[in-house]
Structures are given as C-alpha cells and as structure tokens.
Design a protein around this motif. Sequence first.
Motif, PDB file in Angstrom:
ATOM      1  N   LEU A 255       0.843  -1.190   0.000  1.00 38.04           N
ATOM      2  CA  LEU A 255       0.000   0.000   0.000  1.00 38.04           C
ATOM      3  C   LEU A 255       0.880   1.243   0.000  1.00 38.04           C
ATOM      4  N   LEU A 256       0.482   2.232  -0.788  1.00 40.43           N
ATOM      5  CA  LEU A 256       1.103   3.554  -0.766  1.00 40.43           C
ATOM      6  C   LEU A 256       0.134   4.511  -0.091  1.00 40.43           C
ATOM      7  N   VAL A 257       0.602   5.249   0.919  1.00 40.86           N
ATOM      8  CA  VAL A 257      -0.240   6.168   1.678  1.00 40.86           C
ATOM      9  C   VAL A 257       0.221   7.595   1.397  1.00 40.86           C
ATOM     10  N   VAL A 258      -0.717   8.449   0.985  1.00 39.39           N
ATOM     11  CA  VAL A 258      -0.402   9.849   0.708  1.00 39.39           C
ATOM     12  C   VAL A 258      -1.485  10.740   1.304  1.00 39.39           C
ATOM     13  N   GLY A 259      -1.130  11.976   1.595  1.00 37.78           N
ATOM     14  CA  GLY A 259      -2.126  12.952   1.991  1.00 37.78           C
ATOM     15  C   GLY A 259      -2.921  13.406   0.787  1.00 37.78           C
ATOM     16  N   ALA A 260      -4.122  13.916   1.049  1.00 43.35           N
ATOM     17  CA  ALA A 260      -4.955  14.383  -0.064  1.00 43.35           C
ATOM     18  C   ALA A 260      -4.273  15.512  -0.824  1.00 43.35           C
ATOM     19  N   ARG A 261      -3.609  16.390  -0.099  1.00 40.86           N
ATOM     20  CA  ARG A 261      -2.813  17.433  -0.736  1.00 40.86           C
ATOM     21  C   ARG A 261      -1.698  17.817   0.212  1.00 40.86           C
ATOM     22  N   GLY A 262      -0.596  18.301  -0.355  1.00 38.99           N
ATOM     23  CA  GLY A 262       0.561  18.581   0.484  1.00 38.99           C
ATOM     24  C   GLY A 262       1.197  19.909   0.157  1.00 38.99           C
ATOM     25  N   ILE A 263       2.485  20.005   0.447  1.00 39.97           N
ATOM     26  CA  ILE A 263       3.225  21.233   0.203  1.00 39.97           C
ATOM     27  C   ILE A 263       3.151  21.586  -1.277  1.00 39.97           C
ATOM     28  N   GLY A 264       2.835  22.846  -1.565  1.00 39.53           N
ATOM     29  CA  GLY A 264       2.767  23.302  -2.948  1.00 39.53           C
ATOM     30  C   GLY A 264       1.382  23.278  -3.539  1.00 39.53           C
ATOM     31  N   SER A 265       0.421  22.649  -2.867  1.00 36.13           N
ATOM     32  CA  SER A 265      -0.954  22.641  -3.364  1.00 36.13           C
ATOM     33  C   SER A 265      -1.657  23.917  -2.918  1.00 36.13           C
ATOM     34  N   GLY A 266      -2.395  24.535  -3.814  1.00 30.43           N
ATOM     35  CA  GLY A 266      -3.121  25.743  -3.479  1.00 30.43           C
ATOM     36  C   GLY A 266      -4.229  25.474  -2.471  1.00 30.43           C
ATOM     37  N   PRO A 267      -4.691  26.513  -1.771  1.00 31.32           N
ATOM     38  CA  PRO A 267      -5.703  26.330  -0.724  1.00 31.32           C
ATOM     39  C   PRO A 267      -7.033  25.809  -1.245  1.00 31.32           C
ATOM     40  N   GLN A 268      -7.317  25.992  -2.522  1.00 29.21           N
ATOM     41  CA  GLN A 268      -8.573  25.502  -3.083  1.00 29.21           C
ATOM     42  C   GLN A 268      -8.419  24.133  -3.742  1.00 29.21           C
ATOM     43  N   THR A 269      -7.205  23.597  -3.732  1.00 33.47           N
ATOM     44  CA  THR A 269      -6.957  22.294  -4.337  1.00 33.47           C
ATOM     45  C   THR A 269      -7.442  21.191  -3.412  1.00 33.47           C
ATOM     46  N   LEU A 270      -8.318  20.343  -3.903  1.00 32.57           N
ATOM     47  CA  LEU A 270      -8.835  19.245  -3.093  1.00 32.57           C
ATOM     48  C   LEU A 270      -7.931  18.025  -3.151  1.00 32.57           C
ATOM     49  N   LEU A 271      -7.290  17.814  -4.287  1.00 31.85           N
ATOM     50  CA  LEU A 271      -6.413  16.663  -4.469  1.00 31.85           C
ATOM     51  C   LEU A 271      -5.142  17.155  -5.157  1.00 31.85           C
ATOM     52  N   GLY A 272      -4.025  17.061  -4.455  1.00 30.84           N
ATOM     53  CA  GLY A 272      -2.779  17.591  -4.969  1.00 30.84           C
ATOM     54  C   GLY A 272      -2.258  16.831  -6.177  1.00 30.84           C
ATOM     55  N   PRO A 273      -1.338  17.437  -6.940  1.00 29.18           N
ATOM     56  CA  PRO A 273      -0.833  16.789  -8.158  1.00 29.18           C
ATOM     57  C   PRO A 273      -0.068  15.495  -7.888  1.00 29.18           C
ATOM     58  N   VAL A 274       0.656  15.425  -6.775  1.00 32.68           N
ATOM     59  CA  VAL A 274       1.379  14.191  -6.452  1.00 32.68           C
ATOM     60  C   VAL A 274       0.397  13.068  -6.139  1.00 32.68           C
ATOM     61  N   THR A 275      -0.662  13.393  -5.418  1.00 32.65           N
ATOM     62  CA  THR A 275      -1.679  12.391  -5.093  1.00 32.65           C
ATOM     63  C   THR A 275      -2.404  11.937  -6.354  1.00 32.65           C
ATOM     64  N   GLN A 276      -2.719  12.868  -7.240  1.00 29.74           N
ATOM     65  CA  GLN A 276      -3.360  12.483  -8.505  1.00 29.74           C
ATOM     66  C   GLN A 276      -2.466  11.549  -9.304  1.00 29.74           C
ATOM     67  N   ALA A 277      -1.167  11.862  -9.347  1.00 28.74           N
ATOM     68  CA  ALA A 277      -0.235  11.000 -10.076  1.00 28.74           C
ATOM     69  C   ALA A 277      -0.155   9.619  -9.438  1.00 28.74           C
ATOM     70  N   ALA A 278      -0.186   9.563  -8.096  1.00 30.08           N
ATOM     71  CA  ALA A 278      -0.129   8.271  -7.411  1.00 30.08           C
ATOM     72  C   ALA A 278      -1.336   7.407  -7.767  1.00 30.08           C
TER      73      ALA A 278
END
Length: 312
Positions: A255-278
Amino acid sequence: MNDHERTGTVLVGYDGSPVADEALRWGVREALFRHLPLTVCHAWHWPYPLRQPDKETLEVLRGAGAIVADEGVRKAHGLAEGLDVRWRLERGWASAVLLEASREASLVVLGSRGHGGFEALTVGSTAVQVASHADRPVIVVRPGLPAAPKGRERLVVGVDGSTGGESAVGFAFEEAALRGASVTAVCSWWDPAAFRGPDRVPFSDPQVIRREAMARFEEDVAPWRSRYPQVPLETEFVVDTPREALAGAARGAALLVVGARGIGSGPQTLLGPVTQAALQEAPCPVAVVPAEGAGRRRAAETAGASARGGTG
C-alpha cells in the motif's frame, strides 16, 4: 486515523465489476483487522435526463441494483464467514451516494474504475471525486497490479511536512500495526539549487538546505516511531521529484499512503498533483488520507487564503 475513528464500518463501493471484486476483498480484510462490520454500497440511477421514468421502471432499476448489492454481500460472506456484512442501496450518482455513506464509515475502499468507463481509463471519476471530498481515508484499488512479495507486508508513506502528510503518516503506522507490516517513510528533496545549470538558485548553499530538510524529515517521523515501536520503520530521503520518489519506493509494497494534498498545493486544491499521479501510476493500491479536520477547515481555508498568502 485516530483511535476514536475505529467506530462505524468499512465502506466498500460495489458495482459488480472485476475491480469492485478486488476492492471487496480488500475491504473484507480491513474490516477483519479493525473488528468492524462491512457495508457494501451500491448506487443506482436513471441515466436519461430528458425523460422521467414511471414508477414501474424505477422499481425495475432498483431491483437490478438490489441484485448487485446482494451479490456483493454474498461474496463478502464467502471471503469471511461470520463477518457482519450489511448492504446499502441508494438512488443517485455513485460519488454522491458514497460520500454520504462515508459519514458513517471509518474507512472507504473503492475500485479505481467500474462499469461504464472505457478500457484504457486508469482511474474513474467516482474514485477521484470520493478521494477528493471524503473526510475519511479512501483506499483506491486498481486492477491488474502485481501481488506484493510474500512475507511481512511493507507500506510506503509520503512525508512532506504538511498537515495532510502528517495525517498520512499516522494512518500508515496504524495500518501497519493492524497488519503486522513495516513502514517505509519517503521524503523527496528536489531543490534546483543543488544542480548545475540555468535552473540553479543563486546565493544558496544546497548542502545546508539538504541537511535542514533531512533534519525536518526525521523530526516529523520520530513521534510515530516512538508511538508504534512494534512497527519496523525505514526512512528514505530521496533526491528526486515526489512523483518519481514515491513510485519507485512503492514497487513491491502492499500500500502507498499519501495525503490528499501537500506542500505546494493551493488552498482551493482538493487533491494535490502528487496524489493524482499516485492514483494513476502507483504500482500498488493507494490510500488517500485527508488532513485532520479537513472537512471542517476547508471553507475557512478557502476564505482565508488571500490573508495567509501561502500554500498548503
């Protein structure tokens, strides 16, 4: 995930597709680990907006949905005799029904795509929408992934110092404790100052920046190491982009565990780009963990973004 979140159920979205069967198997195992009931959830709807169906047609559609939900319950009982399995059948779009049902769940498990998507689709809209909006951890299972190696399972978690990243680390350690698994905590360091060429940042010392980043990484992980001493922990400080670092570390993981959004994600971003890529690329199932209290804070974060002048 905190200890008080062990109440409720493990919620599995089920539509009878092969990947839904994979999610069901995963959900049964999670319910057994947590000593919680399993809820098999199926959504049905009338797909033609220009014509309203009559009552008899709706009853036929609902009956077809009930057959699907009942099949999911039957399969779940076949996987774990004696498990408390319930079913939930609701009219509506799958993402809306699952989000409403998730209010009573401690964990949500979904297939990456179900019936209705085209063959090349990796992750469907329902999985993305539920992972983006749920205030519970959501595990997304893709079809055709290689089996994890035999022996002690290994979970991988991304650490970036954000609130979402901290919640992800907590979930990873609790999940590992339940499974008797180990944790590999990964921090990606990608600073243009460390590389020669036009992208290098002037007047900076890359070695100092790197040492500070490594120290912060160890500080973030240390409390969880102390809280879960029974969980074997390996830390990886990787000089690469987060996307590549996590994909590499997740090879052979359960299993890979990631936060919904992290450093570099804008305040209105619900799902960060790294999480989307994962979700699209990870070689194993992915758990998306919201920041603690994310559902309560989201409106305040959006309203206060300009005043803070920073990113989440």
